[in-house]
Design a protein around this motif. Sequence first.
Motif, PDB file in Angstrom:
ATOM      1  N   GLY A 156       0.791  -1.232   0.000  1.00 38.45           N
ATOM      2  CA  GLY A 156       0.000   0.000   0.000  1.00 38.45           C
ATOM      3  C   GLY A 156       0.813   1.266   0.000  1.00 38.45           C
ATOM      4  N   ALA A 157       2.125   1.163  -0.234  1.00 40.48           N
ATOM      5  CA  ALA A 157       2.952   2.371  -0.247  1.00 40.48           C
ATOM      6  C   ALA A 157       2.602   3.231  -1.454  1.00 40.48           C
ATOM      7  N   SER A 158       2.450   4.511  -1.247  1.00 37.11           N
ATOM      8  CA  SER A 158       2.015   5.410  -2.321  1.00 37.11           C
ATOM      9  C   SER A 158       3.028   6.499  -2.612  1.00 37.11           C
ATOM     10  N   GLY A 159       4.291   6.221  -2.317  1.00 37.61           N
ATOM     11  CA  GLY A 159       5.308   7.233  -2.581  1.00 37.61           C
ATOM     12  C   GLY A 159       5.865   7.805  -1.294  1.00 37.61           C
ATOM     13  N   SER A 160       6.911   8.610  -1.397  1.00 38.47           N
ATOM     14  CA  SER A 160       7.533   9.200  -0.216  1.00 38.47           C
ATOM     15  C   SER A 160       8.164  10.518  -0.601  1.00 38.47           C
ATOM     16  N   SER A 161       8.558  11.275   0.415  1.00 40.85           N
ATOM     17  CA  SER A 161       9.189  12.564   0.170  1.00 40.85           C
ATOM     18  C   SER A 161      10.600  12.362  -0.335  1.00 40.85           C
ATOM     19  N   PRO A 162      11.185  13.397  -1.011  1.00 39.54           N
ATOM     20  CA  PRO A 162      12.573  13.278  -1.476  1.00 39.54           C
ATOM     21  C   PRO A 162      13.540  12.964  -0.339  1.00 39.54           C
ATOM     22  N   MET A 163      13.314  13.565   0.845  1.00 38.35           N
ATOM     23  CA  MET A 163      14.204  13.317   1.973  1.00 38.35           C
ATOM     24  C   MET A 163      14.120  11.867   2.430  1.00 38.35           C
ATOM     25  N   ALA A 164      12.906  11.351   2.507  1.00 36.75           N
ATOM     26  CA  ALA A 164      12.730   9.957   2.919  1.00 36.75           C
ATOM     27  C   ALA A 164      13.368   9.021   1.907  1.00 36.75           C
ATOM     28  N   GLY A 165      13.233   9.368   0.631  1.00 41.93           N
ATOM     29  CA  GLY A 165      13.829   8.538  -0.407  1.00 41.93           C
ATOM     30  C   GLY A 165      15.339   8.520  -0.312  1.00 41.93           C
ATOM     31  N   ALA A 166      15.941   9.683   0.002  1.00 43.33           N
ATOM     32  CA  ALA A 166      17.392   9.765   0.141  1.00 43.33           C
ATOM     33  C   ALA A 166      17.885   8.939   1.317  1.00 43.33           C
ATOM     34  N   LYS A 167      17.133   8.990   2.431  1.00 40.97           N
ATOM     35  CA  LYS A 167      17.511   8.201   3.601  1.00 40.97           C
ATOM     36  C   LYS A 167      17.429   6.706   3.298  1.00 40.97           C
TER      37      LYS A 167
END
Length: 229
Positions: A156-167
């Motif tokens: 059910g993941a619908s994407g994430s913020s750029p910061m979360a993606g970088a982490k």
Amino acid sequence: MSGPLIAVVIPAYNAEPYLRETLGAIVAQSYTQWQAVVVDDGSTDKTADIARELAGQDERITLKQQENTGESIARNRAMSILANGGPKYLACVDADDVMLPDAFATLVSCLETRPDAVGAYGLAEYIDDQSNPISPGAHPALQRRRKTFKPVAKEGASGSSPMAGAKALLASFAGRDLLANEDTGFDTLAIYGGIWPPAVALSRFDVVQEFGGFTGDISHMEDWDFFLR
């Protein structure tokens, strides 16, 4: 007990102190559909005598002798002999390993329910030359330390913020511990190491034949190379 045949390969070099117990533990398996070949790899002690004696007591055991060429070539020779019997699974047991009575039955049961898996493996304990446990739990703890670079699947993941993606990207470089229900794959073996000792594993014989068995010119870590391939 009926079921698919297990080919058991046992390279043995000067294994006189241990081989009798190793073979005795295989004979005592609750799963009885197996054939074993002991390859005496140029021993100078009574390894061949012990194997010959036990082979005379159980027709499922065969002894072959050769000049010392190393355990990889010895294992490959045993596999080539056992291939004629049409085995479904392969067990690589060293001449100082002692199998628990239900080891084969447990691993066969796992693989029969997982046709997508090329193998299954269990845990081992350190023992001394009298088969007494050494540091119980220490070896299983090492075996359970499995890491992967794969991200955890999230429903059910619908994407994430750029910061979360970088982490998440940075974390992936360090790897993470596999969850209990995740399979051991190539990346896990490459990161942490092979399945050790090889005797804890049961592999599909046709897959092993497909990639050619053990690499004969490798004298160390040949089991890691085997499982990676």
